[in-house]
Design an enzyme around this catalytic site. Structure first.
Site, short mmCIF file in Angstrom:
data_model
loop_
_atom_site.label_atom_id
_atom_site.label_comp_id
_atom_site.label_asym_id
_atom_site.label_seq_id
_atom_site.Cartn_x
_atom_site.Cartn_y
_atom_site.Cartn_z
N ARG A 1 0.85 -1.19 0.00
CA ARG A 1 0.00 0.00 0.00
C ARG A 1 0.88 1.24 0.00
NH1 ARG A 1 -3.21 2.77 4.81
NH2 ARG A 1 -4.16 4.41 3.57
N HIS B 1 -3.02 11.08 1.40
CA HIS B 1 -2.57 10.71 2.74
C HIS B 1 -1.96 11.96 3.38
CE1 HIS B 1 -1.25 7.09 5.33
NE2 HIS B 1 -0.92 8.17 6.02
N GLU C 1 -7.73 8.27 6.58
CA GLU C 1 -8.05 8.81 7.91
C GLU C 1 -8.58 10.25 7.91
OE1 GLU C 1 -4.72 8.18 10.51
OE2 GLU C 1 -4.95 6.02 10.45
N ASN D 1 -7.91 1.19 9.72
CA ASN D 1 -6.60 1.39 10.35
C ASN D 1 -6.80 1.22 11.85
OD1 ASN D 1 -5.82 2.12 7.78
ND2 ASN D 1 -5.25 4.22 8.28
N TYR E 1 -4.88 0.74 15.60
CA TYR E 1 -3.64 0.76 16.36
C TYR E 1 -3.79 0.38 17.82
CZ TYR E 1 -1.05 2.71 12.47
OH TYR E 1 -0.43 2.86 11.26
N GLU F 1 -3.95 -0.59 7.96
CA GLU F 1 -2.78 -0.21 8.77
C GLU F 1 -2.91 -0.83 10.15
OE1 GLU F 1 -1.75 3.97 9.31
OE2 GLU F 1 -2.26 4.36 7.21
N GLU G 1 7.44 10.34 10.96
CA GLU G 1 6.20 10.08 11.71
C GLU G 1 5.55 11.41 12.12
OE1 GLU G 1 4.13 7.81 12.11
OE2 GLU G 1 3.08 8.40 13.92
C1 BGC Z 1 -1.35 7.23 9.67
C2 BGC Z 1 0.11 7.02 9.39
C3 BGC Z 1 0.91 7.13 10.67
C4 BGC Z 1 0.45 6.04 11.60
C5 BGC Z 1 1.19 5.96 12.93
C6 BGC Z 1 -1.82 6.57 10.94
O1 BGC Z 1 -2.61 7.49 11.63
O2 BGC Z 1 -2.13 6.87 8.57
O3 BGC Z 1 0.50 7.96 8.44
O4 BGC Z 1 2.27 7.10 10.46
O5 BGC Z 1 -0.91 6.21 11.89
O6 BGC Z 1 0.98 7.10 13.68
#
Ligand code: BGC
Length: 470
Positions: free
Chosen positions: A73, A118, A163, A305, A307, A373, A424
């Site tokens: 991607r 992005h 996002e 995405n 995390y 992601e 970042e």
């Molecule tokens: C984003 C990335 C970023 C990652 C880690 C996501 O919000 O799409 O560009 O590097 O998180 O923070």
């Protein structure tokens, strides 16, 4: 068990890796401006060179091959293709660059998933009002059509916008991302709205003009944490966690997958707060016009995405002033049991992904899902033997497998963030998300695989071997 055509991927974004910020006639983007202004990014770092993927693409390709990825991607830099953001001026050098990337990928049997946007709006469009301007939707649609026309014979997986929540909130409410605006309680809703309009227009263009011959799919990448009430039996916490979902995932997923409009909970919370503040202006959360292409049904798959996770509690926040936070009226807290990886916001909760996938299946009518992601960052002393991150990937992939096998979620792909250590955003180069280490002090930006990269490569090859058995 993963399906045999499961997409094993890794992701990057143009501004975070390419460098070449002025190369071959590229126009400036809002991130170029934001970084060059100073005082915005850790140690005044910029993406001027970063991993220098603009010149060193072949090195990235070698990394992709080393991992054995089936998918990669990447995002296109709008201002590299269209320096002033409009199709009046096309940079052939930009087109050549992405043509080469796409062709190299395909010749190695790697399918590209391409993100059109992005975070890096051409500066000239910011000068015309940026995402706050209603006109941005049609301008984005022209850019999207240009990309479908130019690359769509070979690209079959498209993400229009990455996002929108982060662009809207961090860029226009908190001011910690480009364009650095701090207009709490108003601009973010407008930006999110224009992004949804832009996405919907581009999807309709693809659907009518390109899909018949190109046969691809288009979506919008939505970021969401897994959120659950701090006290599962407390009605106020339950309501607060629903509100939190409505203000993040629901903000974008509800219009696309459920009603064509924002979640009722979100609108009600904003209206209540507006009344309380005696606000008499235009409704802060806009409404979709019946005269424009509908937003509902404009995602061919769910691009997620993920995390981290949060517990949510109610009632402690004072609802004062105009801001998204007071509209939302809920507080997010960390569970002390969760470990934190590198950056403070990133609590390591692989099981949250499984719960979120199940929630998405149940709430959004069982869509096809790509996890576009998911990753783990390293901050501080560099560790090449990053066992913790390797463990994180192993655990997370197991959770995805359970979501597919036990919960019946239709997950078709997983993209690790990120292929490389990169820029970042406001954290600059201090936070490393790569499966490959990048030496930013080396002119050649040497890439070296981490232990976690080796482990991810093993997982991919294990599954590939299973399918190839007679
Ligand atoms: C984003 C990335 C970023 C990652 C880690 C996501 O919000 O799409 O560009 O590097 O998180 O923070």
């Amino acid at each position: 068990m993963f399906p045999c055509d499961f997409a094993w991927g890794a992701a990057t974004a143009a501004y975070q890796i390419e460098g070449g910020w002025q190369a071959d006639g590229k126009g400036p983007s809002i991130w170029d401006t934001f970084c060059h202004e100073g005082g915005r990014v850790c140690e005044e770092q910029t993406g001027d060179v970063s991993c220098n993927s603009y010149e060193l693409w072949e090195k990235d390709l070698a990394c992709i091959r080393r991992l054995g990825l089936t998918h990669y991607r990447l995002s296109l830099s709008w201002a590299r293709l269209l320096p002033d953001g409009t199709t009046e001026h096309v940079s052939q050098k930009g087109v050549q660059y992405y043509n080469k990337v796409i062709e190299d990928l395909l010749s190695c049997d790697v399918s590209p998933m391409v993100t059109l946007y992005h975070f890096d709006l051409p500066q000239s469009l910011q000068n015309r009002g940026g995402w706050k301007a209603a006109a941005m939707a049609t301008i984005f649609d022209s850019y999207a059509r240009f990309c479908f026309q130019t690359f769509g014979d070979r690209v079959k997986l498209w993400i229009t916008i990455n996002e929108p929540y982060v662009c809207a909130k961090l860029g226009h409410e908190d001011g910690i991302h480009a364009p650095g605006l701090k207009e709490p309680g108003t601009a973010a809703y407008l930006v999110g709205h224009n992004m949804l309009r832009a996405h919907a227009m581009a999807w309709h263009s693809y659907d009518s003009l390109y899909r018949p011959t190109q046969g691809g799919v288009v979506s919008l990448a939505i970021n969401s944490d897994w959120l659950e009430p701090l006290h599962p039996d407390c009605a106020d916490d339950i309501a607060a966690s629903r509100r939190c979902f409505a203000f993040t995932l629901g903000w974008f997923a509800w219009p696309l997958f459920v009603t064509g409009d924002y979640p009722e909970t979100m609108r009600a919370a904003i209206d209540t707060q507006s009344r309380k503040l005696g606000y008499n202006g235009e409704p802060r959360l806009p409404t979709f016009s019946k005269h424009e292409p509908p937003v509902f049904g404009t995602a061919d798959f769910f691009a997620l995405n993920y995390y981290t996770s949060r517990k949510v509690k109610a009632g402690l926040e004072c609802r004062q002033g105009m801001s998204m936070k007071s509209d939302r009226d809920a507080e997010e807290v960390l569970d002390p049991e969760w470990s934190i990886c590198g950056v403070a916001w990133l609590a390591v909760v692989p099981c949250g992904l499984r719960k979120l996938l199940k929630y998405i299946k149940d709430t959004f009518h069982d869509p096809v899902v790509y996890i576009t992601e998911n990753g783990f960052s390293q901050v501080g002393p560099l560790v090449m033997e990053d066992a913790q991150r390797a463990e994180f990937y192993k655990d997370t992939i197991q959770e995805v497998e359970k979501a597919i096998g036990e919960d019946g979620v239709n997950v078709r792909g997983y993209f690790a963030w990120s292929l490389l250590d990169n820029f970042e955003w406001a954290d600059g180069f201090s936070s490393r998300f790569g499966l490959f280490h990048v030496d930013f002090s080396d002119v050649g930006r040497k890439r070296t695989i981490y232990r976690s990269g080796l482990e991810y490569a093993k997982v991919i090859s294990k599954y590939k071997a299973m399918y190839s058995k007679p």
